[in-house]
Design an enzyme around this catalytic site. Sequence first.
Site, PDB file in Angstrom:
ATOM      1  N   SER A 182      60.261  98.831  52.357  1.00 42.75           N
ATOM      2  CA  SER A 182      58.822  98.755  52.615  1.00 42.75           C
ATOM      3  C   SER A 182      58.088  98.670  51.286  1.00 42.75           C
ATOM      4  O   SER A 182      58.699  98.744  50.219  1.00 42.75           O
ATOM      5  CB  SER A 182      58.357  99.979  53.396  1.00 42.75           C
ATOM      6  OG  SER A 182      58.357 101.092  52.527  1.00 42.75           O
ATOM      7  N   LYS A 183      56.775  98.579  51.385  1.00 42.10           N
ATOM      8  CA  LYS A 183      55.939  98.432  50.185  1.00 42.10           C
ATOM      9  C   LYS A 183      56.178  99.556  49.176  1.00 42.10           C
ATOM     10  O   LYS A 183      55.982  99.363  47.980  1.00 42.10           O
ATOM     11  CB  LYS A 183      54.458  98.417  50.586  1.00 42.10           C
ATOM     12  CG  LYS A 183      54.068  97.131  51.291  1.00 42.10           C
ATOM     13  CD  LYS A 183      52.761  96.577  50.744  1.00 42.10           C
ATOM     14  CE  LYS A 183      52.468  95.204  51.300  1.00 42.10           C
ATOM     15  NZ  LYS A 183      51.966  95.259  52.681  1.00 42.10           N
ATOM     16  N   ARG A 184      56.577 100.706  49.690  1.00 44.09           N
ATOM     17  CA  ARG A 184      56.845 101.830  48.788  1.00 44.09           C
ATOM     18  C   ARG A 184      57.869 101.457  47.728  1.00 44.09           C
ATOM     19  O   ARG A 184      57.895 102.028  46.648  1.00 44.09           O
ATOM     20  CB  ARG A 184      57.425 103.009  49.590  1.00 44.09           C
ATOM     21  CG  ARG A 184      56.415 103.924  50.177  1.00 44.09           C
ATOM     22  CD  ARG A 184      57.093 105.101  50.848  1.00 44.09           C
ATOM     23  NE  ARG A 184      58.083 104.696  51.838  1.00 44.09           N
ATOM     24  CZ  ARG A 184      59.366 104.964  51.763  1.00 44.09           C
ATOM     25  NH1 ARG A 184      59.834 105.670  50.762  1.00 44.09           N
ATOM     26  NH2 ARG A 184      60.200 104.559  52.709  1.00 44.09           N
ATOM     27  N   HIS A 185      58.750 100.522  48.079  1.00 46.94           N
ATOM     28  CA  HIS A 185      59.824 100.146  47.149  1.00 46.94           C
ATOM     29  C   HIS A 185      59.416  99.039  46.197  1.00 46.94           C
ATOM     30  O   HIS A 185      60.242  98.546  45.446  1.00 46.94           O
ATOM     31  CB  HIS A 185      61.060  99.699  47.946  1.00 46.94           C
ATOM     32  CG  HIS A 185      61.603 100.756  48.836  1.00 46.94           C
ATOM     33  ND1 HIS A 185      61.529 100.698  50.207  1.00 46.94           N
ATOM     34  CD2 HIS A 185      62.218 101.925  48.549  1.00 46.94           C
ATOM     35  CE1 HIS A 185      62.082 101.787  50.732  1.00 46.94           C
ATOM     36  NE2 HIS A 185      62.504 102.535  49.744  1.00 46.94           N
ATOM     37  N   GLY A 186      58.159  98.633  46.246  1.00 50.21           N
ATOM     38  CA  GLY A 186      57.713  97.525  45.387  1.00 50.21           C
ATOM     39  C   GLY A 186      57.496  96.295  46.250  1.00 50.21           C
ATOM     40  O   GLY A 186      57.293  96.410  47.462  1.00 50.21           O
TER      41      GLY A 186
END
Length: 494
Positions: free
Chosen positions: A250-254
């Site tokens: 997800s966006k949390r990972h970049g």
Amino acid sequence: MVRVRFAPSPTGYLHVGNARTALFNYLFARKHNGCFLLRIEDTDRERSAVEYEKALLEDLHWLGLDWDEGPDVGGNYGPYRQSERVHLYRQLSEKLLQEGLAYRCYCTKEELQERKEKALAEKGNAGYDGRCRNLTRTQIAAYEKEGRKPVVRFLVPSETIEVNDLIRGHVVFEGETISDFVIVKSDGLPTFHFAVVVDDLLMQITHVIRGEDHLSNTPKHILLFRALKAPLPQFAHMSMTLGPDRTRLSKRHGATSIRAFKEAGYLPEAFFNYLALLGWASTEGQEIFTREELIREFSLKRCSKTAAVFDHQKLLWMNGLYMRKTPPARLLELSLPLLQAQGLLPAQPETKLLARCERLIALEQEKFKTLSDIPERIGFFLKPPVYDPELVEKYLTPAARQILSELATVLENQPEFQPALLENTVRSFCQEKNYRPALVFHPLRVAISGMTKGPGLFEMMALLGKEETLRRLGSVLRNETFRTGKDGGAGPAA
Ligand code: GLU
């Protein structure tokens, strides 16, 4: 003939996981000289947007994928947008209704909710209770009179469903756990399950290759295929893509959208290669593949059942590798929009200017990790430098400028601006004047490029040419181009 499809919903930008699904379908089709088609699943009218469909096509093209049939290229099994196929879903749902394999359900949302809560409390089972399975004509007429808009439900037979998934192996589903599900909503549009099956049937899809998140939908799809008396396609459910912490990517990972990677300066060829290694591996453990090699080597048998981990560091490493082996002309072509966006090149650059950019790219090629490094490293050549006050304070001190002014006089008499000759001249200058080379080289580099890193100093000077090198030195010496911001000036040149 192998016929596979990629069926995205245009509700957002193409995500890494979906791009990988598209890629595996593409590789499988190309390997078997089959057909790869693109189908747009846009029945969710609220969430679908034409802009996203356009972006999907662009991003797939950027990745280097092409398709044999699709909304933009046509084909014999169109239309390729679900929103344009509503008449087909209607025909087949009518057929199921006539055959008694589906029925109209008039239960309202509130009624369904109420019964669901009760059933949950009593039996722990929350599926549809089949209330409308056997409505009489009178009951139907009464509901219609009330103005209720029915949905169409599929009459789920209680049978065991087994599938030999090409990646996951033998999977068994118990039919009892599935209750009569909706195939046509009250607005007349099909549900996801029905549209997928009707399309796969009419488009004669032979292999359904998709994400594992659809595995639980497969029994429903198989039952629908059976009810429609259609041959089953083969199924292959690909493992999920996770972030390094093993949670869903997800966006949390970049960055997670293909667009974001494109904008960050990744090469499509590198991305293509990297994606192919997510959940697939060659027999030899080889990692760098051309497109043709991937097509030749690809096999669903070698797709892993365990989740793939998306590793930004590895992608960056691979991108660097591709940056080094890509011809400078192609790097220039790919970085042109970036150079133009940063105002480093005009909209219509002259051929001569482009040729110089290409030479600069070739000079710096070893150091590039992404295309975004190109404007950063060659920008000095295209635009007069903007001096960082800290660098000015450190390198362009009054003493350093005195040295630069002496050197400028020497360079004015330099007939040819060639790297080796320039090096000779500058080194002899140091010796004659008894200056430590570092005291000359660093200020000179900062003065002509505004940077402490970059291509070789003498290569830079040669590329800039005599006129521009002296012009930049001159403006530094006249204190024209910068202010330190501390004392309001970088100090007098003389
Ligand atoms: N539209 C579905 C999705 O975007 C794909 C359905 C399928 O491949 O069967 O996940």
